[in-house]
Design a protein around this motif. Structure first.
Motif, short mmCIF file in Angstrom:
data_model
loop_
_atom_site.label_atom_id
_atom_site.label_comp_id
_atom_site.label_asym_id
_atom_site.label_seq_id
_atom_site.Cartn_x
_atom_site.Cartn_y
_atom_site.Cartn_z
N GLY A 95 15.79 7.46 0.24
CA GLY A 95 15.01 6.68 -0.70
C GLY A 95 13.54 6.87 -0.38
N ALA A 96 12.66 6.46 -1.29
CA ALA A 96 11.22 6.59 -1.06
C ALA A 96 10.49 5.41 -1.68
N GLU A 97 9.50 4.90 -0.93
CA GLU A 97 8.69 3.78 -1.40
C GLU A 97 7.24 3.99 -0.98
N THR A 98 6.35 3.73 -1.92
CA THR A 98 4.92 3.85 -1.60
C THR A 98 4.54 2.75 -0.62
N ARG A 99 3.71 3.09 0.37
CA ARG A 99 3.22 2.13 1.36
C ARG A 99 1.84 1.63 0.98
N GLU A 100 1.14 2.41 0.22
CA GLU A 100 -0.18 2.07 -0.31
C GLU A 100 -0.28 2.76 -1.66
N PRO A 101 -1.29 2.47 -2.45
CA PRO A 101 -1.40 3.14 -3.74
C PRO A 101 -1.39 4.66 -3.57
N VAL A 102 -0.67 5.33 -4.45
CA VAL A 102 -0.51 6.78 -4.39
C VAL A 102 -1.01 7.40 -5.68
N LEU A 103 -1.77 8.47 -5.53
CA LEU A 103 -2.14 9.33 -6.64
C LEU A 103 -1.44 10.65 -6.36
N ALA A 104 -0.72 11.18 -7.34
CA ALA A 104 0.08 12.38 -7.09
C ALA A 104 0.20 13.23 -8.34
N TRP A 105 0.56 14.48 -8.10
CA TRP A 105 0.99 15.36 -9.18
C TRP A 105 2.50 15.27 -9.22
#
Length: 158
Positions: A95-105
């Motif tokens: 599983g995956a969870e953001t730990r802080e705000p993420v900007l991604a492609w």
């Protein structure tokens, strides 16, 4: 898109791709912003996309029955999030969870696989990039396991 260091997103990660192939791949990306605490994907779900992180961090976790989730890896800027899209059965292993705000492609996996089928040089370069990422994570996991269970300076492990 640039990161806070004014470097293009994914510059280090994508540097191994030939420039024309890199441009084709990046043309398939869409920019996404994910707030802290966002569940990006769940173990066992269909792996239909992947991301290159421009900023922020994502924790990879595994569900342990009776104990909840345990973080096994954290991915930061310029990291590849997701490789399960490449190999059947194309389901997330973690599983995956953001730990802080993420900007991604964000990349649609089916579109990338189709492009790779049309452009074998891109396919080989991308598979090599993913394999290198998997290798780095396996080495890091091995190191963590040795830290936890390997012999200590005081003597052998129990």
């Amino acid at each position: 898109m640039t990161t806070s260091a004014e470097r293009p997103c994914g510059a280090r990660l994508l540097a191994a791709l030939p420039a024309d192939e890199r441009e084709l791949l990046v043309s398939l990306a869409r920019t996404v912003a994910l707030p802290a605490g966002t569940r990006v994907f769940e173990e066992g779900e269909e792996a239909d996309r992947f991301w290159i992180l421009c900023s922020g961090t994502v924790a990879l976790d595994i569900h342990i029955p009776g104990r909840g989730s345990a973080v096994v890896e954290t991915i930061g800027a310029d990291g590849l999030l997701g490789w399960s899209w490449l190999c059947p059965p194309r389901q997330w292993h973690l599983g995956a969870e953001t730990r802080e705000p993420v900007l991604a492609w964000e990349f649609d996996a089916a579109a990338v696989r189709a492009l790779c089928a049309e452009r074998p040089a891109l396919g080989l370069a991308l598979v090599t990039l993913v394999a290198e990422t998997i290798g780095e994570r396996l080495r890091a996991t091995r190191t963590r396991l040795l830290d936890l269970y390997g012999p200590s300076a005081d003597g052998p492990a129990p």
